[in-house]
Enzyme design. Structure first.
Site, PDB file in Angstrom:
ATOM      1  N   GLU A   2      -6.506   1.041   9.549  1.00 50.32           N
ATOM      2  CA  GLU A   2      -7.262   2.243   9.197  1.00 50.32           C
ATOM      3  C   GLU A   2      -8.741   2.115   9.550  1.00 50.32           C
ATOM      4  O   GLU A   2      -9.367   3.088   9.979  1.00 50.32           O
ATOM      5  CB  GLU A   2      -7.109   2.535   7.700  1.00 50.32           C
ATOM      6  CG  GLU A   2      -5.717   2.969   7.284  1.00 50.32           C
ATOM      7  CD  GLU A   2      -4.766   1.812   7.009  1.00 50.32           C
ATOM      8  OE1 GLU A   2      -3.602   2.074   6.700  1.00 50.32           O
ATOM      9  OE2 GLU A   2      -5.215   0.632   7.122  1.00 50.32           O
ATOM     10  N   LYS A  41      15.827  -5.075  10.320  1.00 46.67           N
ATOM     11  CA  LYS A  41      15.628  -4.121   9.234  1.00 46.67           C
ATOM     12  C   LYS A  41      16.904  -3.307   9.056  1.00 46.67           C
ATOM     13  O   LYS A  41      17.497  -2.831  10.017  1.00 46.67           O
ATOM     14  CB  LYS A  41      14.444  -3.195   9.555  1.00 46.67           C
ATOM     15  CG  LYS A  41      13.926  -2.392   8.376  1.00 46.67           C
ATOM     16  CD  LYS A  41      12.623  -1.682   8.732  1.00 46.67           C
ATOM     17  CE  LYS A  41      12.055  -0.945   7.525  1.00 46.67           C
ATOM     18  NZ  LYS A  41      10.755  -0.298   7.836  1.00 46.67           N
ATOM     19  N   ARG A  69      -8.841   2.433   2.682  1.00 44.57           N
ATOM     20  CA  ARG A  69      -8.986   1.167   3.397  1.00 44.57           C
ATOM     21  C   ARG A  69     -10.022   1.260   4.516  1.00 44.57           C
ATOM     22  O   ARG A  69     -10.516   0.241   4.994  1.00 44.57           O
ATOM     23  CB  ARG A  69      -7.632   0.739   3.960  1.00 44.57           C
ATOM     24  CG  ARG A  69      -6.600   0.431   2.882  1.00 44.57           C
ATOM     25  CD  ARG A  69      -5.177   0.389   3.460  1.00 44.57           C
ATOM     26  NE  ARG A  69      -4.987  -0.708   4.388  1.00 44.57           N
ATOM     27  CZ  ARG A  69      -4.455  -1.894   4.083  1.00 44.57           C
ATOM     28  NH1 ARG A  69      -4.062  -2.136   2.836  1.00 44.57           N
ATOM     29  NH2 ARG A  69      -4.300  -2.819   4.985  1.00 44.57           N
TER      30      ARG A  69
END
Length: 642
Positions: free
Chosen positions: A375, A289, A403
């Site tokens: 979640e 990244k 969610r």
């Protein structure tokens, strides 16, 4: 702002079709220019930088070898889609990213046929790709046609249950489907959990180095099932780790790990997969990244999100803060409370810094839990913590709490468990746009039995609400607060518990009452000043609670005023609807009360600055004034005189 980079090869690419003529060497050059263009663009707009830099080579390889938009390339979450947008006819608009009227920071179906599926929430790509694959095989059609379905998903997103639900189904159906696992050992924060450790073991094994060397130029040593007679290669890959075991048990052929920044490896593997794959296959790529931009690589979050910045130094151009952020106030207050109460604990779903819980994790690591992008699990985990005698704070953005809604209903509300929901990013959020707006939490929480729902009007009120939640043990309680800085009020030294269901009147007036829930209180007070200049002195009240409502205060406002207007940063069905129900039940409308409810409009508001978004929503002080004058008939009188 910096000068734009020199990109002679990229300048010749109007669409992916132009890439088909390029040699492998030229594709390497193109990737370098694409990385420079991405850095340059984001330096002017701000946005999600690190994720895109990590997939530059993969983006080039996919568009060079596959036939988008017929082939569906689906970017999970799509933080990483800026290079994809540059290559798919949107380069001229790339410097409008995340601005009003500009390009979305995520993939968006209405923006381009090269975005076959919209995203912004995590872990949906494999499900979507499987849907496209099945539609293809059932004879479905769309304007661009249906070809291969390719999901690009990060290791962080793979930690969510939905990704495994999709893989389980895909393995069962056996359709030709390509999943590329973009493994950069990062989500927004470093990933946690057993699956992350599993992936780490995969590429820590020595065979990865052997495969890396073999794949560089030897197509004969491609992955097992793809090469006839390549028995030695087959044994090498089969023995690679606990390697493909998990994926193969789910019905996927496994290839990798391979170096996601080595263009030749990528091209060799993708060419072979495209030519030979028959069923579902997962290609495990190792990437970095922020790759290729030192300031991003050096940051803890690898340049995940950034304001506008100087390309040379990486220094971000952030306006100086005049007040503490709401998230910071929550995090600091929680630590203060946790110091004197060892039952307080906190849970986040892969957003420790975004929710302010990074501070809690540092101070009290045994009582702070990052459950990864999960979640649903996080909410039920909190429910059981509460049942076990702890005081859990479940810190999840409003848009992501959606969610876990079934768990909020079934595991928390139904069992009346005292979970404290810290609902961050409530209201409109600016550049992230509609996908991240916290528009619905009041409506979807306040309709649940046993719930207490609060909204902070300012940062001082938030501190009191955190303390209120900490001391409340009679059931679930939620407090919502927006993104960004507070309004600059004087902060109390300690948070004090509020009386449940009691609001406050902040300005006494007559004829008109403005009843605010949340941070539109500041705009209500501005509107009151503007109305005072016109000879109208409204009462302004802060509801504090959407559930339970302050019945006495609201009914008194209705009785003593000609007009009552509610204000909130949420969709229809929230605070205003509850007030209207109360007034109807109590017969307030029978006496001629003029009632209006100002809520977010019934459409998705695209990205822009917060001020621009609230202007579109009609929730600024000027809009409140216009509403008051309209209800009183003042506007009509003025029009007739004109």
């Amino acid at each position: 702002m910096t000068d734009k980079p020199d990109t002679p090869l990229l300048d010749t690419i109007a669409s992916p079709a132009d890439m088909k003529r390029l040699s492998d060497t030229e594709l390497v050059q193109l990737a370098g220019e694409l990385r420079a263009e991405t850095i340059s663009a984001v330096s002017e707009t701000g946005g999600h930088l690190g994720a895109g830099l990590g997939v530059v080579e993969l983006t080039v390889a996919l568009h060079a070898l596959f036939d988008a938009p017929k082939d569906k390339i689906i970017w999970d979450v799509s933080h990483q889609s800026y290079p994809h947008k540059i290559l798919t006819g949107r380069r001229e608009r790339i410097r409008t990213l995340r601005q009003r009227g500009g390009l979305s920071g995520f993939t968006k179906r209405s923006e381009s046929p090269y975005d076959p599926f919209g995203a912004a929430h995590s872990s949906t790509s494999i499900s979507a790709a499987l849907g496209f694959a099945v539609a293809r095989d059932l004879g479905g059609n769309c304007p661009e046609g249906l070809g291969d379905a390719i999901a690009v998903i990060g290791d962080g997103a793979m930690s969510a249950g939905m990704a495994f639900e999709a893989m389980n189904n895909a393995g069962h159906l056996g359709k030709r489907l390509i999943v590329i696992l973009n493994d950069n050992d990062m989500s927004i924060a470093p990933p946690v959990g057993a699956f992350s450790n599993y992936l780490s073991r995969l590429y820590a094994e020595e065979p990865f180095q052997e495969f890396k060397a073999a794949a560089k130029g030897a197509v004969s040593l491609m992955p097992p099932f793809l090469q006839e007679g390549a028995k030695r290669a087959k044994e090498m890959i089969k023995g690679m780790a606990v390697g493909g075991t998990l994926f193969e048990e789910l019905g996927f052929s496994y290839v990798g790990p391979i170096d996601g920044h080595d263009m030749q490896q990528l091209l060799n593997v993708l060419r072979t997969v495209k030519a030979r794959a028959t069923g579902p296959i997962i290609i495990h790529t190792i990437t970095k990244k922020g790759k290729g931009y030192a300031p991003a690589e050096a940051r803890d979050d690898k340049g995940h999100a950034t304001a506008k910045f100087d390309v040379i130094t990486g220094k971000q151009h952030k306006a100086p803060s005049n007040a503490p952020s709401y998230t910071g106030v929550f995090g600091d207050t929680l630590i203060e409370l946790a110091a004197s109460d060892d039952k307080i604990c906190a849970v986040t779903a892969a957003m420790p810094s975004g929710t302010g819980l990074d501070l809690m994790a540092e101070r009290y690591p045994s009582r702070c839990f990052d459950v990864s992008i999960a979640e649903q699990h996080g909410v039920t985990f909190c429910a059981a913590l509460a049942a076990g005698g702890m005081k859990p704070f479940c810190a999840i953005y409003s848009t992501f709490l959606q969610r876990g809604y079934d768990q909020v209903v079934h595991d928390v509300a139904l069992q009346n468990l005292p979970v404290r929901f810290a609902v961050d990013r409530a209201g409109l959020v600016g550049a992230d746009g509609a996908t991240h707006a916290g528009s619905y939490d009041v409506a979807y929480l306040a309709n649940l039995p046993n719930f207490v729902v609060m909204a902070a009007a300012d940062e001082a009120e938030l501190k009191h609400m955190v303390a209120t939640a900490a001391g409340y043990n009679d059931g679930p309680i939620a407090f919502r607060f927006p993104r960004g800085e507070g309004v600059g009020v004087e902060m109390p030294s300690v948070g004090e518990a509020l009386e449940i269901g009691k609001g406050r009147v902040v300005r006494e007036g007559k004829r008109v009452a403005l009843l605010s829930f949340g941070t539109r209180l500041g705009e209500a007070e501005k509107a009151a000043e503007m109305l005072a200049a016109k000879g109208i002195e409204p009462t302004v009240a802060d509801a504090r609670f959407a559930k339970p409502l302050d019945r006495d205060m609201i009914l008194k406002l209705a009785q003593e005023h000609e007009v009552l207007i509610t204000l909130e940063e949420g969709a229809v069905g929230g605070f205003g609807s509850h007030v209207a129900q109360l007034l109807a039940d109590e017969g307030a409308f029978d006496a001629g009360l003029k009632f209006r409810s100002m809520v977010l409009p019934d459409w998705f508001i695209d990205q822009g600055s917060p001020a621009e978004m609230y202007e579109e929503a009609g929730l600024q002080a000027e809009d409140i004034v216009a509403k008051v004058l309209g209800v009183l008939g003042v506007a009509q009188i003025a029009d007739k005189r004109a």
